[in-house]
Scaffold this motif. Structure first.
Motif, PDB file in Angstrom:
ATOM      1  N   ALA A 121      14.692 -32.455-116.370  1.00  0.00           N
ATOM      2  CA  ALA A 121      14.576 -31.008-116.467  1.00  0.00           C
ATOM      3  C   ALA A 121      13.136 -30.529-116.440  1.00  0.00           C
ATOM      4  O   ALA A 121      12.894 -29.325-116.278  1.00  0.00           O
ATOM      5  N   VAL A 122      12.175 -31.436-116.599  1.00  0.00           N
ATOM      6  CA  VAL A 122      10.798 -30.983-116.707  1.00  0.00           C
ATOM      7  C   VAL A 122       9.985 -31.133-115.426  1.00  0.00           C
ATOM      8  O   VAL A 122       9.252 -30.211-115.047  1.00  0.00           O
ATOM      9  N   PHE A 123      10.085 -32.261-114.723  1.00  0.00           N
ATOM     10  CA  PHE A 123       9.104 -32.490-113.662  1.00  0.00           C
ATOM     11  C   PHE A 123       9.306 -31.565-112.456  1.00  0.00           C
ATOM     12  O   PHE A 123       8.515 -30.646-112.223  1.00  0.00           O
ATOM     13  N   ALA A 124      10.343 -31.795-111.675  1.00  0.00           N
ATOM     14  CA  ALA A 124      10.541 -31.001-110.453  1.00  0.00           C
ATOM     15  C   ALA A 124      10.706 -29.505-110.752  1.00  0.00           C
ATOM     16  O   ALA A 124      10.077 -28.670-110.087  1.00  0.00           O
ATOM     17  N   PRO A 125      11.551 -29.095-111.727  1.00  0.00           N
ATOM     18  CA  PRO A 125      11.688 -27.660-111.980  1.00  0.00           C
ATOM     19  C   PRO A 125      10.382 -26.990-112.414  1.00  0.00           C
ATOM     20  O   PRO A 125      10.079 -25.883-111.975  1.00  0.00           O
ATOM     21  N   LEU A 126       9.585 -27.665-113.264  1.00  0.00           N
ATOM     22  CA  LEU A 126       8.351 -27.040-113.736  1.00  0.00           C
ATOM     23  C   LEU A 126       7.278 -27.004-112.656  1.00  0.00           C
ATOM     24  O   LEU A 126       6.511 -26.043-112.564  1.00  0.00           O
TER      25      LEU A 126
END
Length: 416
Positions: A121-126
């Motif tokens: 939930a953190v790398f690609a979406p952020l």
């Protein structure tokens, strides 16, 4: 999609970037702590080293696939909701791992909760979200965001190792679940605002290779699927090459007689310089664009891989490892900039997630392939050459796309 009242490049965008880096640092913990706890888990469950490595494999697969899923959710509902889901899943994942009664249940919790629904939930979406909040300093902002992943790799392993030695791995994982779940949920509340509407690129961005023609339904003059496919192949190829030193440097040093401890130090040096690389590459990206930055990083990474061939002394290996980290850290974030520059912004989360998934698959493939080449030849020299070949594939794709952009720019000027 309802536009945000906040503007790109504003003070709010900078504040959001700081929160994003903190979220990346907390959420990416899952990628690194499983390696630290591996010996303790192996001893507790009484399994072989190969079986004890299964949780890491499932974690990385889940992380890659989950990035696409979370990116799509962020495109549709905003990044806060995937982050909230990730906070719950990461917290429950760590707690479930602490209560696992065998390697199978431990591995499932790692792959499904920590990987697929948690850290993903953190790398690609952020990274995709950050690219939508900045125009003038987009490359630098994405680099700062992505650096949180390397910061996590620098701070979490020693912290987790300390608590494993003090209280044991199960209480450590339980504590990680409580802390990371609450911290991510609290930080996610600051990410409620949706990205602003598409903003035009700065007028100064006129150098060939920049996205001066703007995002379109035919990036690089290709269909969306073809353009996405080429980026995915490029991402896989560059990370097959990148995995060779990162995955095998410890074993390589052991084979040379320097010991695993020296190899671990080299890996730390490599990752530390990777942080510098990401920041510097972001600064460069703001001036020459994502495609040129990708090509520059790919060429320099190839040079570093070549330097591993003639040098096997301890000091030269430390120097080459530092150079490798300095050269390669900005490659993966450049893909997010390329997607933002050439593809429709409303699809940024899913498309960045897809490319990032391919880079992770490239890391997994590269680590395994290098080991296979070593087993077949008895030498890491052949494995380095294999990495160089994959790196050349990445470079050829970057050159091809850059030439197509130049041609499109020339045609646009000719018809103006």
């Amino acid at each position: 999609m309802q536009a945000s009242p906040h503007l790109p490049d504003s003070r709010y965008a900078v504040m959001r970037l700081i929160v994003t880096m903190l979220l990346m640092t907390v959420g990416s913990s899952g990628m690194y702590v499983v390696s630290v706890v591996l010996p303790a888990v192996q001893a507790d469950f009484g399994v072989a080293r190969a079986d004890a490595s299964l949780p890491y494999t499932l974690l990385m697969i889940g992380f890659g696939v989950g990035g696409v899923l979370m990116g799509k959710l962020a495109d549709r509902f905003g990044v806060m909701w995937p982050l909230m889901l990730g906070a719950v899943a990461l917290g429950l994942g760590y707690i479930a791992c602490s209560m696992a009664d065998g390697i199978v249940s431990f591995a499932i919790a790692q792959g499904l909760l920590v990987g697929l629904l948690g850290s993903a939930a953190v790398f690609a979406p952020l990274v995709a979200d950050t690219s939508l909040w900045f125009v003038k300093r987009r490359g630098t902002a994405v680099a700062v965001c992505a650096s949180g992943n390397y910061i996590a790799g620098a701070i979490w392993p020693p912290i987790v190792q300390h608590f494993i030695e003090t209280v044991g791995w199960r209480p450590t994982y339980f504590g990680m679940g409580v802390f990371c779940g609450l911290a991510m949920a609290g930080l996610a509340l600051f990410m409620r605002a949706r990205p602003p509407l598409e903003s035009p690129a700065p007028a100064a961005s006129t150098a060939p290779g920049r996205a001066q023609l703007g995002p379109s339904l035919q990036p690089f003059g290709l269909s969306l699927g073809m353009a996405q496919g080429l980026l995915c192949v490029a991402g896989t190829a560059c990370c097959v090459a990148m995995a060779m030193p990162q995955v095998h440097i410890v074993a390589y040093c052991s084979d040379l007689g320097y010991g695993a401890a020296r190899g671990a130090q080299m890996l730390s040096v490599m990752l530390a310089f990777g942080i510098v690389s990401r920041l510097v590459s972001g600064f460069i990206c703001d001036r020459i664009g994502g495609l040129r930055t990708l090509l520059l990083g790919s060429v320099l990474q190839c040079v570093a891989l070549i330097l591993f061939l003639p040098f096997d002394g301890l000091v030269p290996l430390f120097v080459v490892s530092a150079l490798f980290g300095l050269f390669q850290g900005g490659i993966v974030p450049s893909y997010a900039i390329i997607v933002r520059e050439y593809f429709p912004p409303a699809e940024a989360g899913a498309r960045v997630g897809t490319v990032i998934m391919c880079t992770l698959l490239g890391m997994a493939l590269g680590g395994w392939m290098s080991g296979e080449v070593f087993d077949l030849t008895g030498s890491y020299h052949a494995a380095f050459i294999n990495g160089i070949a994959w790196n050349l594939l990445n470079m050829s794709i970057a050159v091809t796309l850059l030439l197509r952009v130049r041609r499109m720019h020339a045609l646009a000027l000719g018809t103006a």
